[in-house]
Design a protein around this motif. Structure first.
Motif, PDB file in Angstrom:
ATOM      1  N   LYS A 105       0.714  -1.826   0.296  1.00 46.62           N
ATOM      2  CA  LYS A 105       0.389   0.200   0.066  1.00 46.62           C
ATOM      3  C   LYS A 105       1.472   1.376   0.278  1.00 46.62           C
ATOM      4  O   LYS A 105       0.003   2.536  -0.040  1.00 46.62           O
ATOM      5  CB  LYS A 105      -0.978  -0.139   1.280  1.00 46.62           C
ATOM      6  N   THR A 106       1.943   1.367   0.454  1.00 45.54           N
ATOM      7  CA  THR A 106       2.902   2.381   0.452  1.00 45.54           C
ATOM      8  C   THR A 106       4.251   2.346  -0.880  1.00 45.54           C
ATOM      9  O   THR A 106       4.303   3.507  -1.569  1.00 45.54           O
ATOM     10  CB  THR A 106       3.758   1.847   1.580  1.00 45.54           C
ATOM     11  N   SER A 107       4.784   1.227  -1.489  1.00 48.08           N
ATOM     12  CA  SER A 107       5.653   1.406  -2.147  1.00 48.08           C
ATOM     13  C   SER A 107       5.523   0.016  -2.527  1.00 48.08           C
ATOM     14  O   SER A 107       5.202  -1.667  -2.330  1.00 48.08           O
ATOM     15  CB  SER A 107       6.908   1.223  -1.414  1.00 48.08           C
ATOM     16  N   LEU A 108       6.001  -0.722  -3.897  1.00 53.35           N
ATOM     17  CA  LEU A 108       6.801  -2.191  -4.513  1.00 53.35           C
ATOM     18  C   LEU A 108       7.795  -2.302  -4.649  1.00 53.35           C
ATOM     19  O   LEU A 108       8.394  -3.935  -4.596  1.00 53.35           O
ATOM     20  CB  LEU A 108       5.954  -2.000  -5.734  1.00 53.35           C
ATOM     21  N   LEU A 109       8.560  -1.247  -3.774  1.00 57.61           N
ATOM     22  CA  LEU A 109      10.003  -1.694  -3.450  1.00 57.61           C
ATOM     23  C   LEU A 109      10.561  -3.305  -3.079  1.00 57.61           C
ATOM     24  O   LEU A 109      11.547  -3.890  -3.347  1.00 57.61           O
ATOM     25  CB  LEU A 109      10.953  -0.644  -2.607  1.00 57.61           C
ATOM     26  N   ARG A 110       9.999  -3.872  -1.600  1.00 62.91           N
ATOM     27  CA  ARG A 110      10.352  -4.257  -0.690  1.00 62.91           C
ATOM     28  C   ARG A 110       9.717  -6.042  -1.681  1.00 62.91           C
ATOM     29  O   ARG A 110      10.656  -6.976  -1.679  1.00 62.91           O
ATOM     30  CB  ARG A 110       9.380  -4.844  -0.063  1.00 62.91           C
ATOM     31  N   LEU A 111       8.151  -5.775  -2.517  1.00 60.14           N
ATOM     32  CA  LEU A 111       7.953  -6.763  -3.864  1.00 60.14           C
ATOM     33  C   LEU A 111       8.898  -6.898  -4.937  1.00 60.14           C
ATOM     34  O   LEU A 111       9.127  -8.291  -4.685  1.00 60.14           O
ATOM     35  CB  LEU A 111       6.566  -6.133  -3.677  1.00 60.14           C
ATOM     36  N   TYR A 112       9.537  -6.071  -5.406  1.00 60.81           N
ATOM     37  CA  TYR A 112      10.725  -6.093  -6.278  1.00 60.81           C
ATOM     38  C   TYR A 112      11.479  -6.499  -5.785  1.00 60.81           C
ATOM     39  O   TYR A 112      12.178  -7.609  -6.231  1.00 60.81           O
ATOM     40  CB  TYR A 112      10.916  -4.297  -6.478  1.00 60.81           C
ATOM     41  N   TYR A 113      11.804  -6.379  -4.498  1.00 62.53           N
ATOM     42  CA  TYR A 113      13.362  -7.024  -3.920  1.00 62.53           C
ATOM     43  C   TYR A 113      13.332  -8.406  -3.615  1.00 62.53           C
ATOM     44  O   TYR A 113      14.101  -9.370  -3.614  1.00 62.53           O
ATOM     45  CB  TYR A 113      13.797  -6.937  -3.159  1.00 62.53           C
ATOM     46  N   ARG A 114      11.851  -9.027  -3.478  1.00 63.84           N
ATOM     47  CA  ARG A 114      11.900 -10.395  -3.191  1.00 63.84           C
ATOM     48  C   ARG A 114      11.351 -11.160  -4.297  1.00 63.84           C
ATOM     49  O   ARG A 114      11.891 -11.722  -4.861  1.00 63.84           O
ATOM     50  CB  ARG A 114      10.487 -10.541  -2.518  1.00 63.84           C
ATOM     51  N   ALA A 115      10.626 -10.952  -5.588  1.00 62.29           N
ATOM     52  CA  ALA A 115      10.857 -10.618  -6.981  1.00 62.29           C
ATOM     53  C   ALA A 115      12.602 -11.434  -6.888  1.00 62.29           C
ATOM     54  O   ALA A 115      12.279 -12.073  -7.610  1.00 62.29           O
ATOM     55  CB  ALA A 115      10.485  -9.466  -7.893  1.00 62.29           C
ATOM     56  N   LYS A 116      13.218 -10.654  -7.676  1.00 65.57           N
ATOM     57  CA  LYS A 116      14.473 -10.531  -7.788  1.00 65.57           C
ATOM     58  C   LYS A 116      15.095 -11.907  -7.033  1.00 65.57           C
ATOM     59  O   LYS A 116      15.434 -12.373  -7.777  1.00 65.57           O
ATOM     60  CB  LYS A 116      15.369  -9.236  -7.787  1.00 65.57           C
ATOM     61  N   GLU A 117      14.735 -11.554  -5.899  1.00 61.95           N
ATOM     62  CA  GLU A 117      15.551 -12.656  -5.014  1.00 61.95           C
ATOM     63  C   GLU A 117      14.769 -14.015  -5.615  1.00 61.95           C
ATOM     64  O   GLU A 117      15.680 -15.453  -5.734  1.00 61.95           O
ATOM     65  CB  GLU A 117      15.216 -12.907  -3.471  1.00 61.95           C
ATOM     66  N   THR A 118      13.662 -14.447  -5.898  1.00 61.50           N
ATOM     67  CA  THR A 118      12.410 -15.908  -6.621  1.00 61.50           C
ATOM     68  C   THR A 118      13.357 -15.916  -7.971  1.00 61.50           C
ATOM     69  O   THR A 118      12.322 -16.347  -8.613  1.00 61.50           O
ATOM     70  CB  THR A 118      11.499 -15.358  -6.062  1.00 61.50           C
ATOM     71  N   GLU A 119      13.439 -15.001  -8.494  1.00 64.19           N
ATOM     72  CA  GLU A 119      14.003 -14.367 -10.303  1.00 64.19           C
ATOM     73  C   GLU A 119      12.705 -14.666 -11.167  1.00 64.19           C
ATOM     74  O   GLU A 119      12.604 -15.224 -12.276  1.00 64.19           O
ATOM     75  CB  GLU A 119      14.987 -15.599 -10.151  1.00 64.19           C
ATOM     76  N   ALA A 120      11.970 -13.922 -10.544  1.00 66.73           N
ATOM     77  CA  ALA A 120      10.143 -13.966 -10.927  1.00 66.73           C
ATOM     78  C   ALA A 120       9.708 -13.197 -11.916  1.00 66.73           C
ATOM     79  O   ALA A 120      10.854 -11.957 -12.130  1.00 66.73           O
ATOM     80  CB  ALA A 120       8.928 -14.038  -9.619  1.00 66.73           C
ATOM     81  N   ASN A 121       9.099 -13.701 -13.321  1.00 66.65           N
ATOM     82  CA  ASN A 121       9.417 -13.057 -14.717  1.00 66.65           C
ATOM     83  C   ASN A 121       7.696 -11.991 -14.059  1.00 66.65           C
ATOM     84  O   ASN A 121       7.488 -10.885 -14.476  1.00 66.65           O
ATOM     85  CB  ASN A 121       8.718 -13.214 -15.809  1.00 66.65           C
TER      86      ASN A 121
END
Length: 169
Positions: free
Chosen positions: A85-101
């Motif tokens: 609700k504030t930012s996608l930054l933490r979700l972006y970092y997790r996506a990078k960790e999991t190598e998600a497209n």
């Protein structure tokens, strides 16, 4: 490949069943991004890859899931654990960790799609309690070669003008 993405259904069952029925012949994957408020064994959730939302107190869903389909890696979470609700930054970092497209999430009830440094983020909105618009929404992601097309629909299956987007993939 076609992926149907819903979130924040908050106890609705008929609507989930209708969405599955509407797309069952074209969808390769059904994703529910949490806050179903249904038991894990609910028939309406059977076709879906489901994660736990902040309102899913009783069901034993995982907080996040990684799914692969046709060479595309999906990271699925509700979003409340990542401060969406504030930012996608933490979700972006997790996506990078999991190598998600592709990242599928909910929680904010705000329908939208955006691409950040090659990662596609999709929030289907809510089929129960939308925010930011009157339509109760879900999304269908179509991936064809190097193109990703996200179309949002209202809960009755009508495309929502102005929300469709195409991304390079």
């Amino acid at each position: 490949m076609n992926v149907v993405i819903v979130s924040d259904s908050h106890g609705l069952t008929a609507e989930l069943a209708q969405i599955v029925s509407r797309h069952r012949h074209e969808a390769d994957l059904f994703i529910h991004c949490g806050d179903s408020e249904l038991p894990a064994e609910a028939d309406e959730l059977a076709p879906f890859v489901v994660v736990r939302g902040n309102c899913d107190w009783k069901a034993a869903f995982p907080d996040e899931r990684i799914e692969e389909a046709d060479g595309v890696r999906f990271f699925v979470t509700h979003g409340h654990l990542y401060g969406v609700k504030t930012s996608l930054l933490r979700l972006y970092y997790r996506a990078k960790e999991t190598e998600a497209n592709v990242v599928c999430f909910g929680h904010s009830h705000l329908a939208g799609a955006e691409q950040i440094n090659g990662v596609l983020f999709i929030n289907p909105g809510s089929i129960a309690l939308p925010r930011g618009r009157k339509e109760k929404t879900y999304a269908v992601l179509t991936i064809d070669k190097d193109q990703a097309f996200v179309q949002f629909y209202d809960v009755t299956g009508h495309p929502i003008p102005g929300l469709a987007q195409t991304f390079s993939f």
